[in-house]
Design an enzyme around this catalytic site. Structure first.
Site, PDB file in Angstrom:
ATOM      1  N   CYS A   1      32.554  39.121  37.657  1.00 56.35           N
ATOM      2  CA  CYS A   1      32.395  39.234  39.110  1.00 56.35           C
ATOM      3  C   CYS A   1      31.376  40.335  39.431  1.00 56.35           C
ATOM      4  O   CYS A   1      30.222  40.224  39.052  1.00 56.35           O
ATOM      5  CB  CYS A   1      33.741  39.462  39.776  1.00 56.35           C
ATOM      6  SG  CYS A   1      33.703  39.111  41.570  1.00 56.35           S
TER       7      CYS A   1
ATOM      8  N   HIS B   1      35.960  34.541  38.435  1.00 57.94           N
ATOM      9  CA  HIS B   1      37.013  35.291  37.748  1.00 57.94           C
ATOM     10  C   HIS B   1      37.600  34.426  36.632  1.00 57.94           C
ATOM     11  O   HIS B   1      38.421  33.543  36.906  1.00 57.94           O
ATOM     12  CB  HIS B   1      38.117  35.681  38.731  1.00 57.94           C
ATOM     13  CG  HIS B   1      37.709  36.746  39.690  1.00 57.94           C
ATOM     14  ND1 HIS B   1      37.887  38.084  39.435  1.00 57.94           N
ATOM     15  CD2 HIS B   1      37.110  36.669  40.905  1.00 57.94           C
ATOM     16  CE1 HIS B   1      37.424  38.794  40.457  1.00 57.94           C
ATOM     17  NE2 HIS B   1      36.942  37.962  41.357  1.00 57.94           N
TER      18      HIS B   1
ATOM     19  N   GLU C   1      39.826  35.127  34.565  1.00 60.76           N
ATOM     20  CA  GLU C   1      41.274  35.346  34.486  1.00 60.76           C
ATOM     21  C   GLU C   1      42.038  34.555  35.539  1.00 60.76           C
ATOM     22  O   GLU C   1      43.257  34.426  35.463  1.00 60.76           O
ATOM     23  CB  GLU C   1      41.579  36.840  34.600  1.00 60.76           C
ATOM     24  CG  GLU C   1      41.454  37.436  35.989  1.00 60.76           C
ATOM     25  CD  GLU C   1      40.042  37.829  36.387  1.00 60.76           C
ATOM     26  OE1 GLU C   1      39.892  38.524  37.396  1.00 60.76           O
ATOM     27  OE2 GLU C   1      39.082  37.423  35.683  1.00 60.76           O
TER      28      GLU C   1
END
Length: 212
Positions: A79, A186, A188
Site C-alpha cells: 500500500c 493489501h 493481507e
C-alpha cells in the site's frame, strides 16, 4: 525469516496475521540492528507519504532499507509502503521517496475519461491484469484484490509493471524490479490472490538464502 519494518505507520497486525496464516517465520521491529538479521523485508504503510518518509528518516530505517536492498535482500512494500519505493509523491506538496524505483505517486482523478464520477479513495475489490512475468506472481491467478488508496504511481518503467487494475486510469497494482517489489493493494486482505503473493515472496526469500 521475514523482517516487518515498524516505523509507526504500518498495519502491522493485519500483515502479521497474514504471515501467520501462510506459516512464515517473521518478526516485527523498529530497530535497524535487529532488522539486519532478516532474510527479506516487508514495508507496510498507511497514512501520509511525507510523514512516512520523515519517520523512516528519523529512525534511520531509510538507510537500512537502502543498505539491505544494495546487498540483494528482497523487499516488499505494501500500500503506502509500495508508493514509498518510488521517487516522490505529490501528496501535500512534493515529498521525496526512497527512490528505489522510477515513478511518482499522484492523486487519483475523480472521474474517468468518459466523465463518469469515481469515488476517491479507491476502496474495494478490483480485478488484476497481469503484464510482465515475475516469480512473485508464478502461482497467482488474475483474480481480485482489495484496494484502499487515494494516490497511484504514474510514470513508472513499463518493465517493472507486473500487474495493474483499472480505476479510471491504469493503477499499478504489483511492481517489481530486481529484488524490490510492491503491492498497492493489501495482500493481507485480498484472500487467495494476496496469500499467494505473500507465499511466493517468502519462497523467493528462502531460495535466495539457500543460494548464499
Amino acid at each position: 525469516m521475514i523482517g516487518v519494518i515498524d516505523y509507526g505507520m504500518g498495519n502491522l497486525y493485519s500483515v502479521s496475521k497474514a504471515l501467520e496464516r501462510v506459516g512464515v517465520p517473521y518478526f516485527v521491529s523498529e530497530k535497524p540492528e535487529e532488522l539486519k538479521e532478516a532474510d527479506a523485508f516487508i514495508l507496510p504503510g498507511v497514512g501520509s507519504f511525507g510523514d512516512a518518509m520523515d519517520n523512516l528518516g528519523y529512525t534511520k530505517l531509510d538507510q537500512l532499507i537502502h543498505d539491505m536492498v544494495s546487498e540483494g535482500r528482497l523487499l516488499l512494500g505494501i500500500c503506502l509502503g509500495m508508493q514509498l519505493l518510488f521517487e516522490e509523491s505529490e501528496e501535500n506538496g512534493t515529498a521525496s521517496g526512497l527512490g528505489l524505483l522510477k515513478g511518482k505517486a499522484v492523486r487519483l482523478k475523480a472521474e474517468d475519461e468518459k466523465g463518469n464520477k469515481l469515488k476517491v479513495p479507491h476502496m474495494g475489490w478490483n480485478r488484476l491484469s497481469f503484464h510482465n512475468e515475475s516469480p512473485l506472481l508464478t502461482k497467482t491467478e488474475q483474480g481480485y484484490a482489495y484496494f484502499v488508496h487515494s494516490y497511484y504511481i504514474d510514470g513508472m518503467e513499463e518493465n517493472a509493471l507486473l500487474a495493474s487494475a483499472d480505476y479510471g486510469v491504469r493503477v499499478p497494482a504489483v511492481v517489481g524490479k530486481r529484488n524490490v517489489f510492491g503491492a498497492q493493494f493489501h495482500p493481507e486482505k485480498s484472500s487467495t490472490v494476496g496469500m499467494s503473493i505473500l507465499t511466493q515472496f517468502t519462497k523467493m526469500a528462502a531460495e535466495q538464502k539457500v543460494k548464499k
